[in-house]
Design an enzyme around this catalytic site. Structure first.
Site, PDB file in Angstrom:
ATOM      1  N   LYS A 112     109.906  -5.395 -16.184  1.00 61.85           N
ATOM      2  CA  LYS A 112     108.546  -5.908 -15.922  1.00 61.85           C
ATOM      3  C   LYS A 112     108.689  -7.190 -15.128  1.00 61.85           C
ATOM      4  CE  LYS A 112     104.325  -4.605 -16.997  1.00 61.85           C
ATOM      5  NZ  LYS A 112     103.886  -3.224 -17.287  1.00 61.85           N
TER       6      LYS A 112
HETATM    7  P1  NAD Z   1      93.449  -4.349 -14.074  1.00 61.54           P
HETATM    8  O1  NAD Z   1      93.821  -5.674 -13.541  1.00 61.54           O
HETATM    9  O2  NAD Z   1      93.069  -3.267 -13.136  1.00 61.54           O
HETATM   10  O3  NAD Z   1      92.289  -4.503 -15.169  1.00 61.54           O
HETATM   11  C1  NAD Z   1      92.363  -5.411 -16.229  1.00 61.54           C
HETATM   12  C2  NAD Z   1      90.991  -5.504 -16.885  1.00 61.54           C
HETATM   13  O4  NAD Z   1      91.084  -6.338 -18.034  1.00 61.54           O
HETATM   14  C3  NAD Z   1      89.926  -6.123 -15.982  1.00 61.54           C
HETATM   15  O5  NAD Z   1      88.700  -5.453 -16.192  1.00 61.54           O
HETATM   16  C4  NAD Z   1      89.855  -7.555 -16.496  1.00 61.54           C
HETATM   17  O6  NAD Z   1      88.614  -8.158 -16.237  1.00 61.54           O
HETATM   18  C5  NAD Z   1      90.049  -7.326 -17.970  1.00 61.54           C
HETATM   19  N1  NAD Z   1      90.469  -8.540 -18.677  1.00 61.54           N
HETATM   20  C6  NAD Z   1      91.376  -9.460 -18.314  1.00 61.54           C
HETATM   21  N2  NAD Z   1      91.443 -10.450 -19.211  1.00 61.54           N
HETATM   22  C7  NAD Z   1      90.549 -10.154 -20.181  1.00 61.54           C
HETATM   23  C8  NAD Z   1      90.138 -10.796 -21.374  1.00 61.54           C
HETATM   24  N3  NAD Z   1      90.693 -11.939 -21.776  1.00 61.54           N
HETATM   25  N4  NAD Z   1      89.187 -10.196 -22.122  1.00 61.54           N
HETATM   26  C9  NAD Z   1      88.630  -9.037 -21.739  1.00 61.54           C
HETATM   27  N5  NAD Z   1      88.976  -8.385 -20.617  1.00 61.54           N
HETATM   28  C10 NAD Z   1      89.921  -8.933 -19.847  1.00 61.54           C
HETATM   29  O7  NAD Z   1      94.721  -3.897 -14.976  1.00 61.54           O
HETATM   30  P2  NAD Z   1      95.093  -2.439 -15.455  1.00 61.54           P
HETATM   31  O8  NAD Z   1      96.130  -1.920 -14.536  1.00 61.54           O
HETATM   32  O9  NAD Z   1      93.874  -1.639 -15.719  1.00 61.54           O
HETATM   33  O10 NAD Z   1      95.838  -2.766 -16.833  1.00 61.54           O
HETATM   34  C11 NAD Z   1      95.151  -2.935 -18.059  1.00 61.54           C
HETATM   35  C12 NAD Z   1      96.127  -2.781 -19.221  1.00 61.54           C
HETATM   36  O11 NAD Z   1      96.768  -1.505 -19.155  1.00 61.54           O
HETATM   37  C13 NAD Z   1      97.276  -3.801 -19.243  1.00 61.54           C
HETATM   38  O12 NAD Z   1      97.636  -4.059 -20.584  1.00 61.54           O
HETATM   39  C14 NAD Z   1      98.415  -3.057 -18.556  1.00 61.54           C
HETATM   40  O13 NAD Z   1      99.682  -3.576 -18.888  1.00 61.54           O
HETATM   41  C15 NAD Z   1      98.176  -1.672 -19.119  1.00 61.54           C
HETATM   42  N6  NAD Z   1      98.770  -0.574 -18.344  1.00 61.54           N
HETATM   43  C16 NAD Z   1      98.461  -0.377 -17.036  1.00 61.54           C
HETATM   44  C17 NAD Z   1      99.001   0.706 -16.355  1.00 61.54           C
HETATM   45  C18 NAD Z   1      98.638   1.029 -14.934  1.00 61.54           C
HETATM   46  O14 NAD Z   1      99.034   2.087 -14.450  1.00 61.54           O
HETATM   47  N7  NAD Z   1      97.876   0.210 -14.225  1.00 61.54           N
HETATM   48  C19 NAD Z   1      99.892   1.565 -17.012  1.00 61.54           C
HETATM   49  C20 NAD Z   1     100.183   1.342 -18.350  1.00 61.54           C
HETATM   50  C21 NAD Z   1      99.614   0.280 -19.012  1.00 61.54           C
END
Ligand code: NAD
Length: 425
Positions: A112
């Site tokens: 990561k």
């Molecule tokens: P992203 O940046 O597209 O979206 C993140 C979302 O979380 C946004 O809507 C943001 O406003 C919100 N957010 C941020 N801080 C916040 C807070 N304090 N309270 C409430 N909402 C908050 O990111 P993503 O890619 O959708 O990732 C989201 C989660 O999923 C993370 O934990 C990431 O590690 C995990 N994840 C992502 C992927 C992927 O393929 N993108 C894969 C596996 C896991």
């Protein structure tokens, strides 16, 4: 702003990750040497690098790349841009990647990385310069057969294309052969069909399997989603396609509620144009506390880690927490959920659709192939359902909670590989 106080208050994510895996080490009696190796990441890289901002000033950014383990294949894991990014968070996220890949029997390890800054506070030009300079500074610490980044919080397809292009430009020969140095690219620049939706779809496969096992009807069920970015918005759209009703959503700026249901497509358009779910027409603004009390059947945390503490676990009204985010639930909160009879599909399984399709993207690049979206979707579904069934069986057989079962399955694969290969020299 990250302070020692907030970190202490939120708990140390790496210690939490270690505690989760520790349970599986004990439960499955994994070899002490394997335990010792996997307790710490192999490599921890911190880079402080300068970038010129639009106003001509220089700013020093702090970047990370943590490589936890590469026994089963190249290091693999996302790149996060967030103002609270820190070493222990990166280490935890890298650990989870190792077990996610091993659980699925995907030939990747775990890594990561990211940069500690708020991407919302920078122009597209600045984001491009930050990304390219970081990629250049990473140098040969990433590579198509060594360490393969992907998008995470605060990064997207554009970020991955800049990373790929920078890496290709400093590669002397066979530039096209290194396209797979990152996954999660745009389709035109070598990405895979359905990578964008993959994590959300993977969550939906887990939820529908859970629904079948528990004789739960998806049609008309109420869902709430925290975080409406890549993972949360795709998951909500796909669940609503199955007849679910999105009754509340929230992000870093606020929370909204409509008991009659929110249109997830229109909400995603609103987020694309305004950056947040707040002020969406046809919904009522609610507080974070009220969000966790909303009457619902399924809750999908899809924002950041450690959002579900004891208070939230006591407030939730759902039957299922499907962890889209990495590490959203405190261990104590998870105990409360179990006591209250609320099922948890753990992150390591639930959000693993992203790494599955990242693997397919990497394979397509390696073979110079382009698979149709239907083929990618079929392969994703098959792998998610197979692994889900294996975890269910493993958990039943050894009488483990599902999180421990996921780690147990992964650890047994890693242990076998260490036993076969031994330690060099
Ligand atoms: P992203 O940046 O597209 O979206 C993140 C979302 O979380 C946004 O809507 C943001 O406003 C919100 N957010 C941020 N801080 C916040 C807070 N304090 N309270 C409430 N909402 C908050 O990111 P993503 O890619 O959708 O990732 C989201 C989660 O999923 C993370 O934990 C990431 O590690 C995990 N994840 C992502 C992927 C992927 O393929 N993108 C894969 C596996 C896991």
């Amino acid at each position: 702003m990250s302070t020692d106080a907030t970190l202490k208050e939120r708990g140390n994510l790496f210690e939490i990750a270690q505690g989760q895996v520790e349970k599986a080490f004990q439960a499955r009696n994994i070899d002490a040497d394997v335990h010792e190796i996997l307790r710490q990441p192999k490599n921890e890289l911190i880079i402080n690098f300068p970038v010129r901002l639009d106003d001509g000033r220089f700013h020093i950014f702090k970047g990370y790349r943590i490589q936890h383990n590469n026994l089963l294949g190249p290091f693999k894991g996302g790149i996060r841009y967030h103002q609270e990014a820190n070493l222990d968070e990166m280490k935890a996220l890298a650990v989870w990647m190792t077990y996610k890949s091993a659980m699925h029997d995907i030939p990747f390890g775990g890594a990561k990385g990211g940069i500690k800054f708020d991407p919302h506070a920078h122009s597209a030009d600045e984001l491009q310069r930050i990304t390219r300079r970081f990629t250049h500074a990473l140098g040969n610490n990433i590579g198509p057969e060594w360490d393969i980044p992907a998008p995470d919080v605060g990064t997207n397809e554009q970020t991955m294309v800049w990373m790929m292009d920078t890496y290709m430009n400093v590669t002397l020969n066979e530039k096209n052969a290194v396209r797979r140095v990152v996954t999660g690219k745009s389709i035109t620049s070598g990405g895979s069909h359905f990578r964008r939706e993959a994590t959300g779809q993977g969550i939906v496969h887990c939820i529908t399997d859970w629904a079948r096992d528990n004789k739960f009807r998806m049609d008309g069920c109420r869902i709430t989603v925290q975080g409406f970015g890549n993972v949360g918005s795709h998951c909500a759209r796909l669940l609503c396609k199955l007849g679910a009703s999105l009754v509340a959503a929230g992000d870093y700026r606020g929370y909204i509620h409509n008991p009659e249901g929110l249109n997830p497509h229109r909400l995603a358009e609103h987020v694309a144009s305004t950056g947040s779910v707040v002020e969406y027409q046809g919904a009522q603004a609610i507080t974070r506390d009220e969000f966790f009390q909303v009457e619902c059947d399924i809750f999908v945390p899809a924002a950041l880690e450690l959002e579900v503490g004891e208070k939230e676990a006591k407030a939730l009204t759902c039957k299922l927490v499907a962890e889209g985010a990495n590490g959203p639930t405190y261990p104590e909160a998870e105990r409360i959920l179990h006591e209250r009879g609320i099922h948890v599909i753990p992150d390591v399984l639930c959000n693993s659709g992203g790494v599955v399709v990242s693997y397919y993207e990497w394979l397509q690049n390696k073979r110079s192939e382009r698979w149709d979206s239907e083929i990618v979707q079929q392969k994703l579904e098959q792998r998610m359902r197979n692994t889900y069934a294996q975890v269910r069986q493993y958990a039943q057989h050894y009488d483990l909670d599902w999180r421990t079962a996921c780690y147990g399955m992964a650890l047994e694969r890693l242990q076998t590989a260490y036993a076969e290969r031994g330690i060099f020299p």
